[in-house]
Design an enzyme around this catalytic site. Structure first.
Site, PDB file in Angstrom:
ATOM      1  N   HIS A   1      38.619  31.581  29.824  1.00 17.44           N
ATOM      2  CA  HIS A   1      38.916  30.494  30.752  1.00 17.44           C
ATOM      3  C   HIS A   1      37.705  30.234  31.627  1.00 17.44           C
ATOM      4  CE1 HIS A   1      39.963  33.826  33.480  1.00 17.44           C
ATOM      5  NE2 HIS A   1      39.854  32.968  34.473  1.00 17.44           N
TER       6      HIS A   1
ATOM      7  N   HIS B   1      35.941  29.031  35.355  1.00 13.04           N
ATOM      8  CA  HIS B   1      36.032  29.024  36.811  1.00 13.04           C
ATOM      9  C   HIS B   1      35.106  27.912  37.293  1.00 13.04           C
ATOM     10  CE1 HIS B   1      37.540  33.423  37.702  1.00 13.04           C
ATOM     11  NE2 HIS B   1      38.430  32.691  37.048  1.00 13.04           N
TER      12      HIS B   1
ATOM     13  N   GLU C   1      40.187  23.765  35.298  1.00 12.79           N
ATOM     14  CA  GLU C   1      39.947  24.948  34.480  1.00 12.79           C
ATOM     15  C   GLU C   1      40.330  24.669  33.035  1.00 12.79           C
ATOM     16  OE1 GLU C   1      41.481  28.750  35.613  1.00 12.79           O
ATOM     17  OE2 GLU C   1      40.518  28.698  37.578  1.00 12.79           O
TER      18      GLU C   1
ATOM     19  N   ASP D   1      44.104  36.668  36.943  1.00 11.85           N
ATOM     20  CA  ASP D   1      43.380  36.883  35.680  1.00 11.85           C
ATOM     21  C   ASP D   1      43.682  38.277  35.139  1.00 11.85           C
ATOM     22  OD1 ASP D   1      42.163  34.383  35.960  1.00 11.85           O
ATOM     23  OD2 ASP D   1      40.293  35.227  36.752  1.00 11.85           O
TER      24      ASP D   1
END
Length: 128
Positions: free
Chosen positions: A71, A73, A26, A84
């Site tokens: 971010h 995934h 990630e 999150d």
């Protein structure tokens, strides 16, 4: 709270490229805006990234304002996890999650509660 008009196309391309280059791990960062447009991604010192999570060390954040987070995934599922959502509440109200294959169709913006929100892509102005 800052009113955000959208995200710079160049900034979104940067996010997609760094997410692609971080794969299968990630990628995570914080978003900053100028004149209502998200133009910067701040990568905090000490950020840890693995295949199933990225950990932002918010205590390393300098005294600046952020409008949200970003971010990736790597699995491609573009929905916020419970972790999150906990982080969303601490960093602003615009949270972008990008997923594999990291193209202009594989990202979504969420508010602090994890609800999808529209975020316009704004073409960058070139000075002549």
């Amino acid at each position: 709270m800052k009113k955000i008009k959208g995200i710079s196309r160049d900034t979104l391309r940067f996010i997609l490229e760094v997410s692609r280059s971080s794969y299968p791990n990630e990628f995570a960062g914080l978003l900053q805006a100028e004149d209502g447009i998200i133009t910067e991604v701040l990568i905090l010192p000490g950020t840890e990234a693995g295949e199933s999570s990225a950990l932002l060390r918010l205590y390393m954040m300098p005294n600046i304002s952020t409008v949200g987070s970003v971010h990736s995934h790597p699995g491609g599922i573009i929905k916020p996890s419970s972790a999150d959502l906990q982080m969303f509440g601490k960093t602003g109200n615009y949270h972008i999650i990008v997923g594999y294959p990291y193209d202009l169709q594989s990202w979504t913006c969420f508010n602090a509660e994890g609800e999808e929100r529209e975020l316009q892509i704004i073409d960058d102005q070139t000075s002549e």
